[in-house]
Scaffold this active site. Sequence first.
Site, mmCIF file in Angstrom:
data_model
loop_
_atom_site.group_PDB
_atom_site.id
_atom_site.type_symbol
_atom_site.label_atom_id
_atom_site.label_comp_id
_atom_site.label_asym_id
_atom_site.label_seq_id
_atom_site.Cartn_x
_atom_site.Cartn_y
_atom_site.Cartn_z
ATOM 1 N N GLU A 71 0.641 -1.151 -0.173
ATOM 2 C CA GLU A 71 0.018 -0.077 -0.184
ATOM 3 C C GLU A 71 0.964 1.163 0.051
ATOM 4 O O GLU A 71 1.781 1.431 0.670
ATOM 5 C CB GLU A 71 -0.915 0.120 1.241
ATOM 6 C CG GLU A 71 -1.966 1.236 1.198
ATOM 7 C CD GLU A 71 -2.957 1.037 2.361
ATOM 8 O OE1 GLU A 71 -3.910 2.080 2.239
ATOM 9 O OE2 GLU A 71 -3.020 0.077 3.049
ATOM 10 N N LYS B 59 -8.747 -1.143 0.757
ATOM 11 C CA LYS B 59 -9.752 -1.878 1.583
ATOM 12 C C LYS B 59 -10.639 -2.663 0.687
ATOM 13 O O LYS B 59 -10.970 -2.516 -0.315
ATOM 14 C CB LYS B 59 -10.819 -0.763 1.995
ATOM 15 C CG LYS B 59 -10.488 -0.087 3.135
ATOM 16 C CD LYS B 59 -10.653 -1.050 4.505
ATOM 17 C CE LYS B 59 -9.815 -0.405 5.785
ATOM 18 N NZ LYS B 59 -8.147 -1.080 5.752
#
Length: 418
Positions: free
Chosen positions: A221, A237
């Site tokens: 990420e 997510k």
Amino acid sequence: MKTIQNISDFKRKALHWANQFEVSCFLDSNDYKNAYSVYDFIIAADVRDELQYSTGNGFDQLKNFYAKHKQWVFGYFSYDLKNGIEDLQSNNPDGLNFPDLYFFVPKYLIAFKDGKAEIILGDQSILGEIESFSFDDRQQSKAVQIFQRLSKDQYITKVEALRNHIHRGDIYEINFCQEFFAENAEIDPIHTFEALNHISPMPFAGYFKVHDQYILSATPERFLCKRGSKLTSQPIKGTAKRSSDPKEDNAIKLQLRNNIKEQAENVMIVDLVRHDLTKSAVKGSVKVDELFGIYSFPQVHQMISTVSCELNPEIHFIDAIKNTFPMGSMTGAPKVKAMKLIEEYEVTKRGIYSGSFGCISPDGDFDFNVVIRSILYNAESKYLSFQVGGAITYQSNAISEYEECLLKASAILKVLGG
């Protein structure tokens, strides 16, 4: 610039060469191509000057440190810098005791792009030194006995309590995490990182050594990067396991893409990131470049969205980092209330976990990751820790969330012999 024939061999030698210094940082894209990364990998070693900070507003200290040098700086932000941004506290136990913020100006900086190595800081002779560098290639780490800070039942009870907070309207979503740890752990940090980076190569992987403290990261990420006047954040997510059967794997990928619950989690955080970016943006410039993108990694498929804006020229770029910190994907919404509940329900101080590390260039561009899927190790106290978590919404199933935590921990557990 020098063309390198055996890239993987050069990369390993460069990492081991840098590791001989008290401080070094290695950032590796693992050949994931994206529009925002400048280098394939970059290695900073040895210290010309350093900033270490553990109380108050570390961002102002970093601003002064950067202004003093106007040079490449590498470093990390601990999650607990939140306490200098909002009226928050971090009172949970901390076995690692890393500073809340650490940055350094390196003496040596080697960058690699498209098969060519470039010495940015230091003498050109370093390339020859790296190419002839020899190191012990034998694995020296023993299997580490890993313990969980929460039992499965405790985890489920806490998730149900957080769902009650959501039902009452206190929050919409919260990122709830748990710690895996080992005491008296003896690992060889560099070999452990190499094993982790081999089993789980990720686009924002990194090895960060600060004296006796280590971050060994296989994170997928990006927190925030700046290229010119453009800020870009890529929150994750949504997670699904991989399958060795291509047909089944593709079906899982499609299922994730169309999963209403995962989309709901993702869009809540996208809205939060948009809100955070507006604090630093030219009015009307915040936009969602990609919503619900599905990206595949060795252990998991991930749902990743991309949000960007034009940086207001009146806002200092370090304030832009502060305005979005900690990253929404690791907190929840509303952000401050979620962080208060994180402190109440989690039982370990997060520290570096769910913080960020990366670098800032002399022209004020930067790139910072999110510290997840990462081993944190204090060699002096022999304490080893990693945390995993996930987004809790009202639709969450506590048992499924627990199983997702184990999935996210799987690569690290395999590397540590657990």
